[in-house]
Write an enzyme that holds these catalytic residues in place. Structure first.
Site, PDB file in Angstrom:
ATOM      1  N   GLY A  60       0.822  -1.209   0.000  1.00 62.72           N
ATOM      2  CA  GLY A  60       0.000   0.000   0.000  1.00 62.72           C
ATOM      3  C   GLY A  60       0.854   1.255   0.000  1.00 62.72           C
ATOM      4  O   GLY A  60       0.491   2.273   0.584  1.00 62.72           O
ATOM      5  N   TYR A 109     -13.519  -4.658  11.411  1.00 64.92           N
ATOM      6  CA  TYR A 109     -12.211  -4.016  11.437  1.00 64.92           C
ATOM      7  C   TYR A 109     -11.483  -4.311  12.749  1.00 64.92           C
ATOM      8  O   TYR A 109     -10.302  -4.673  12.749  1.00 64.92           O
ATOM      9  CB  TYR A 109     -12.361  -2.509  11.244  1.00 64.92           C
ATOM     10  CG  TYR A 109     -11.037  -1.800  11.096  1.00 64.92           C
ATOM     11  CD1 TYR A 109     -10.278  -1.934   9.937  1.00 64.92           C
ATOM     12  CD2 TYR A 109     -10.536  -1.003  12.124  1.00 64.92           C
ATOM     13  CE1 TYR A 109      -9.053  -1.288   9.801  1.00 64.92           C
ATOM     14  CE2 TYR A 109      -9.318  -0.355  11.994  1.00 64.92           C
ATOM     15  CZ  TYR A 109      -8.580  -0.501  10.829  1.00 64.92           C
ATOM     16  OH  TYR A 109      -7.366   0.127  10.706  1.00 64.92           O
ATOM     17  N   ASN A 126       1.456   3.380  -2.239  1.00 64.19           N
ATOM     18  CA  ASN A 126       1.119   4.404  -3.219  1.00 64.19           C
ATOM     19  C   ASN A 126       0.405   5.610  -2.621  1.00 64.19           C
ATOM     20  O   ASN A 126       0.249   6.635  -3.284  1.00 64.19           O
ATOM     21  CB  ASN A 126       0.249   3.813  -4.334  1.00 64.19           C
ATOM     22  CG  ASN A 126      -1.050   3.237  -3.801  1.00 64.19           C
ATOM     23  OD1 ASN A 126      -1.023   2.258  -3.061  1.00 64.19           O
ATOM     24  ND2 ASN A 126      -2.192   3.824  -4.155  1.00 64.19           N
ATOM     25  N   THR A 127      -0.039   5.518  -1.353  1.00 58.11           N
ATOM     26  CA  THR A 127      -0.808   6.621  -0.784  1.00 58.11           C
ATOM     27  C   THR A 127      -0.703   6.624   0.735  1.00 58.11           C
ATOM     28  O   THR A 127      -0.300   5.639   1.346  1.00 58.11           O
ATOM     29  CB  THR A 127      -2.299   6.504  -1.208  1.00 58.11           C
ATOM     30  OG1 THR A 127      -3.009   7.673  -0.808  1.00 58.11           O
ATOM     31  CG2 THR A 127      -2.966   5.302  -0.569  1.00 58.11           C
ATOM     32  N   ILE A 135      -0.229   6.695   4.654  1.00 56.62           N
ATOM     33  CA  ILE A 135       0.841   6.290   5.562  1.00 56.62           C
ATOM     34  C   ILE A 135       1.891   5.470   4.827  1.00 56.62           C
ATOM     35  O   ILE A 135       3.096   5.621   5.047  1.00 56.62           O
ATOM     36  CB  ILE A 135       0.264   5.471   6.738  1.00 56.62           C
ATOM     37  CG1 ILE A 135      -0.747   6.296   7.521  1.00 56.62           C
ATOM     38  CG2 ILE A 135       1.375   4.990   7.666  1.00 56.62           C
ATOM     39  CD1 ILE A 135      -1.585   5.461   8.492  1.00 56.62           C
ATOM     40  N   GLY A 136       1.443   4.591   3.937  1.00 55.86           N
ATOM     41  CA  GLY A 136       2.383   3.742   3.204  1.00 55.86           C
ATOM     42  C   GLY A 136       3.342   4.550   2.350  1.00 55.86           C
ATOM     43  O   GLY A 136       4.552   4.280   2.318  1.00 55.86           O
TER      44      GLY A 136
END
Length: 275
Positions: free
Chosen positions: A10, A165, A12-13, A15-16
């Site tokens: 992840g 979640y 690409n956006t 926190i990642g």
């Protein structure tokens, strides 16, 4: 981190992306493992522009597909002979029940099973590269999580995004604890982290009026990446494993996460689900 190779799922956006940027700034070669490679390439270009690194890579990874996970690992192993840090950052929060390509409830399938399988696929290379580190993004919501062993995938009970979640984030810590025991003596550490409440695309399914209000009290993605970066790189954490971190400090995980019987029960169940 000079000479080290890192994967950020992840990347690409949110926190990642900021985690990947921080690793690149510290000298690491970073692979952005992304479902949307177009967004991944845009993130790569931005990270390269701000860090001066020209070796940031993008590789396709969909944690909702076991075939994609195995293909990603195979591609990575073919290109790289080492892996120093795996940051299991990617995750989701769905508003209604859906299933992955393999028929698993999506929240559980992506946040836990996909993360578990990717880690297993890359473990031989992590061991080969030891000392190495695994970072698993959990959440403070794991304290409210409950493993409903009779219906983990909401096949019978009414779906609740909060329960789904929380359960998946508790599963992340149970997994971290169980894996740390299995890695004793290998030189590979694994720790879970809570990034804080961060304003990212992660919350895109929530009403925008509420999100604009909540965003006033949220961390930036860069602030949210700080704990992951600390656990992934801090020299003083060499050898620290099986812990849960908030604000870059190890604190006690939820009582439910410390139950070794539950840790092993989830491990065996996940083995079966992951094939």
């Amino acid at each position: 981190m000079n000479g080290k190779v890192c994967i950020v799922t992840g990347g690409n956006t949110g926190i990642g992306k900021e985690t990947a940027r921080g690793l690149a700034q510290r000298g690491a070669k970073v692979v952005l493992a992304c479902r949307d490679t177009g967004k991944g390439e845009a993130a790569r270009d931005d990270i390269a522009r701000t860090t001066g690194r020209t070796d940031v890579e993008v590789s396709a990874l969909d944690l909702a597909s076991k075939a994609s996970i195995r293909a990603f690992a195979e591609t990575f192993r073919a290109k790289h002979d080492r892996l120093d840090v795996l940051v299991n950052n990617a995750g989701l929060w769905t508003g209604s029940r859906s299933t992955t390509k393999d028929g698993l409830e999506t929240t559980f399938g992506v946040n836990h099973v996909g993360t578990w399988l990717l880690t297993q696929e890359l473990l031989p290379l992590l061991k080969h590269s030891a000392p190495s580190r695994i970072v698993v993004l959990s959440s403070r919501m794991h304290y409210q999580g409950r493993m409903d062993w009779d219906d983990l995938q909401f096949e019978r009970r009414k779906f609740s995004r909060m329960k789904a979640y929380g359960q998946s984030k508790l599963a992340n810590v149970l997994f971290t604890k169980a894996l740390s025991r299995r890695l004793t003596g290998t030189g590979v550490t694994v720790n879970a982290v809570h990034p804080g409440v961060v304003a990212t695309e992660f919350s895109r399914d929530f009403p925008q009026v509420l999100m604009k209000l909540f965003s006033l009290f949220m961390l930036t993605p860069e602030q949210g990446a700080a704990c992951s970066l600390h656990v992934a790189t801090a020299p003083e954490l060499a050898g620290v494993t099986g812990e849960y971190f908030e604000k870059s400090r190890a604190i006690p995980a939820a009582k439910a996460a410390l139950d070794e019987v539950a840790q092993e029960r989830l491990w065996k169940l996940t083995e079966a689900l992951a094939g």
